[in-house]
Design an enzyme around this catalytic site. Structure first.
Site, PDB file in Angstrom:
ATOM      1  N   LYS A   1       0.843  -1.193   0.000  1.00 39.17           N
ATOM      2  CA  LYS A   1       0.000   0.000   0.000  1.00 39.17           C
ATOM      3  C   LYS A   1       0.879   1.245   0.000  1.00 39.17           C
ATOM      4  CE  LYS A   1      -3.983   1.991   2.374  1.00 39.17           C
ATOM      5  NZ  LYS A   1      -4.913   1.857   3.517  1.00 39.17           N
TER       6      LYS A   1
ATOM      7  N   HIS B   1      -8.929  -9.777   7.189  1.00 38.90           N
ATOM      8  CA  HIS B   1      -8.075  -8.694   7.686  1.00 38.90           C
ATOM      9  C   HIS B   1      -7.822  -8.814   9.188  1.00 38.90           C
ATOM     10  CE1 HIS B   1      -6.102  -4.873   6.799  1.00 38.90           C
ATOM     11  NE2 HIS B   1      -6.588  -4.382   7.932  1.00 38.90           N
TER      12      HIS B   1
ATOM     13  N   ARG C   1      -4.396  -9.861  10.299  1.00 38.42           N
ATOM     14  CA  ARG C   1      -3.412  -8.770  10.379  1.00 38.42           C
ATOM     15  C   ARG C   1      -3.533  -8.060  11.735  1.00 38.42           C
ATOM     16  NH1 ARG C   1      -0.374  -4.998   7.162  1.00 38.42           N
ATOM     17  NH2 ARG C   1      -0.949  -2.820   7.475  1.00 38.42           N
TER      18      ARG C   1
ATOM     19  N   HIS D   1       2.748   0.891   7.953  1.00 35.74           N
ATOM     20  CA  HIS D   1       1.941   2.086   8.222  1.00 35.74           C
ATOM     21  C   HIS D   1       2.793   3.339   8.014  1.00 35.74           C
ATOM     22  CE1 HIS D   1      -1.064  -0.195  11.024  1.00 35.74           C
ATOM     23  NE2 HIS D   1      -1.385  -0.280   9.746  1.00 35.74           N
TER      24      HIS D   1
ATOM     25  N   TYR E   1      -3.537  -0.273  18.174  1.00 34.23           N
ATOM     26  CA  TYR E   1      -3.414  -1.636  18.689  1.00 34.23           C
ATOM     27  C   TYR E   1      -3.127  -1.649  20.190  1.00 34.23           C
ATOM     28  CZ  TYR E   1      -3.624  -3.181  13.887  1.00 34.23           C
ATOM     29  OH  TYR E   1      -4.051  -3.422  12.610  1.00 34.23           O
TER      30      TYR E   1
END
Length: 353
Positions: free
Chosen positions: A233, A300, A303, A326, A335
Site C-alpha cells: 500500500k 483482515h 493482520r 503504516h 493496537y
C-alpha cells in the site's frame, strides 16, 4: 469563439469519437487534414477512436474543446496511472465519480454527456444525503466519495469543492481480536494444505490480503528468514519475518501447491495468475464457519491479530509500524487499545479489596 464537443460512441461494435460544433471553417479544415469524416445524417464529424487524434484536436483548440464525461474519465484514468496511484485507488475514484454523475443524470432526468459541467453545490449535498439516508452507506464510504469528488473538482472542473461539504468524523470501532488458539482451530479445520498456509502466512507476517495473493517465489528468502513485500500500500516495499513454522509446512506441501512456470506462491486457476482475493476471503469464511467461531472477524482480522499479539509479547510499537507498513504511527497506536496486557494492568472494581 466556437466550442467543440467531443464524445465517445459505438459504431458497428467499435469505438469512435464524434465532434459537434457550430459551423467554423478553421475547425473543418483541421478535421479534414487529420482524416475526420463528415456524416450528414447526424451532422457530426467522426473518427475511429484514437487518443492521438483526440489530443491533436484538443491541443490545437485548447480553450474550445469540451469532452464528454466518458472521455473525461478515460483521461482521468490515464492521469492517475501516470501519477503512480495504486490500482485500487484508481478503481475507487473512477467508480465513485461514475456513480455520482449517474445519480445526477437520473435526478435531472437527462442523458446529456456534458451534464457534469453544470453540477453545483446542492447536487453534492443532496447526493451525500441520499448516500447516508437512502443507501445507508458507512461514514468510511462517504469519505471515499468525498475524496473522489474533490479530485474531480480540482482536476476537471478547475473549481473549489463546495465549502459547505465537510468530511464526517471518522468512526472509532474496535475490531474483535482473534486469539492464537482460535486462529489455529480455523487452520486445523481446513483440509487443503494450500488453504491452511494462506491463513498461516497472513497471521505470521501481518501482510495485507492483496500482498499475500500476489506474493512470488522470488520474494521469499529462507536464508535470511524474511519476506520481501513489493509495492505494498502506498507503492512501498518492506521486509517482514518469515516464520520457521510456515516455511516447514510450506516446503512439505510445495509440490502439491506450486505449478510449472507460475511464479506465484499461491497460483490461480489459469497459467501465470495468482489466487484471487475473493477466493482467499472465502477460504477464511469457510474456516470461520466450520470452526464455529462467533466473533465478527474477516480475513483482515489476521493482520489485527499479528499486530496485537506482537504488542502483547513486548515488541515495540515502531517495529510493528514498520512491519505493517503504516505511514503514520497513529494508525499503529490503535493496537495499544486492543492489547490484553494493557487492559489487565487495570483491575476490575469487582476484584478490588
Amino acid at each position: 469563439m466556437t466550442s467543440i464537443f467531443l464524445k465517445l460512441e459505438i459504431r458497428d461494435g467499435k469505438k469512435v469519437i464524434e465532434a459537434t460544433f457550430a459551423f467554423d471553417s478553421e475547425i473543418i479544415r483541421f478535421l479534414k487534414g487529420e482524416g475526420w469524416r463528415w456524416e450528414p445524417a447526424k451532422k457530426v464529424w467522426w473518427i475511429p477512436y484514437q487518443t492521438e487524434k483526440q489530443k491533436a484536436l484538443e491541443h490545437s483548440f485548447a480553450e474550445r474543446t469540451q469532452l464528454s464525461l466518458e472521455l473525461t474519465i478515460v483521461d482521468l484514468k490515464r492521469d492517475l496511472i501516470l501519477r503512480n496511484y495504486s490500482r485500487k485507488t484508481i478503481k475507487t475514484y473512477l467508480g465513485q465519480i461514475k456513480l455520482f454523475f449517474a445519480w445526477v443524470s437520473t435526478n435531472r432526468n437527462s442523458n446529456d454527456p456534458f451534464l457534469y459541467r453544470t453540477v453545483s453545490d446542492p447536487d453534492v449535498i443532496q447526493y451525500l444525503d441520499y448516500s447516508l439516508t437512502i443507501k445507508k452507506l458507512s461514514f468510511a464510504s462517504i469519505r471515499s466519495i468525498l475524496q473522489a469528488l474533490r479530485f474531480f473538482w480540482r482536476e476537471v472542473l478547475k473549481s473549489p469543492f463546495p465549502k459547505k461539504v465537510k468530511y464526517p468524523r471518522k468512526e472509532e470501532h474496535l475490531p474483535d481480536i482473534l486469539s492464537k488458539g482460535e486462529i489455529m482451530r480455523m487452520v486445523a479445520v481446513l483440509p487443503n494444505p494450500k488453504h491452511k498456509l494462506i491463513l498461516l502466512l497472513a497471521y505470521s507476517t501481518g501482510m495485507r490480503l492483496s500482498e499475500i495473493v500476489s506474493l512470488k517465489m522470488k520474494d521469499i528468502d529462507p536464508e535470511r528468514e524474511v519476506i520481501h513485500v513489493r509495492m505494498g500500500k502506498g507503492k512501498k516495499d518492506r521486509i517482514v519475518p518469515l516464520s520457521k513454522t510456515f516455511l516447514k509446512i510450506w516446503k512439505e506441501h510445495s509440490d502439491f501447491i506450486l505449478r510449472a512456470n507460475n511464479p506465484y506462491i499461491f497460483p490461480g486457476q489459469y497459467p501465470n495468475t495468482h489466487l484471487s482475493s475473493r477466493t482467499a476471503q472465502k477460504i477464511f469464511e469457510n474456516a470461520k464457519k466450520t470452526s464455529q467461531l462467533q466473533k465478527e472477524v474477516s480475513f483482515h482480522s489476521l493482520r489485527h491479530a499479528f499486530a496485537t499479539h506482537l504488542l502483547e509479547a513486548g515488541t515495540g510499537i515502531r517495529h510493528i509500524q514498520m512491519l505493517l507498513g503504516h505511514a503514520n504511527l497513529r494508525t499503529t497506536e490503535r493496537y495499544a487499545r486492543l492489547s490484553r496486557i494493557e487492559i489487565l494492568k487495570v483491575p476490575s472494581p469487582l476484584d478490588l479489596d
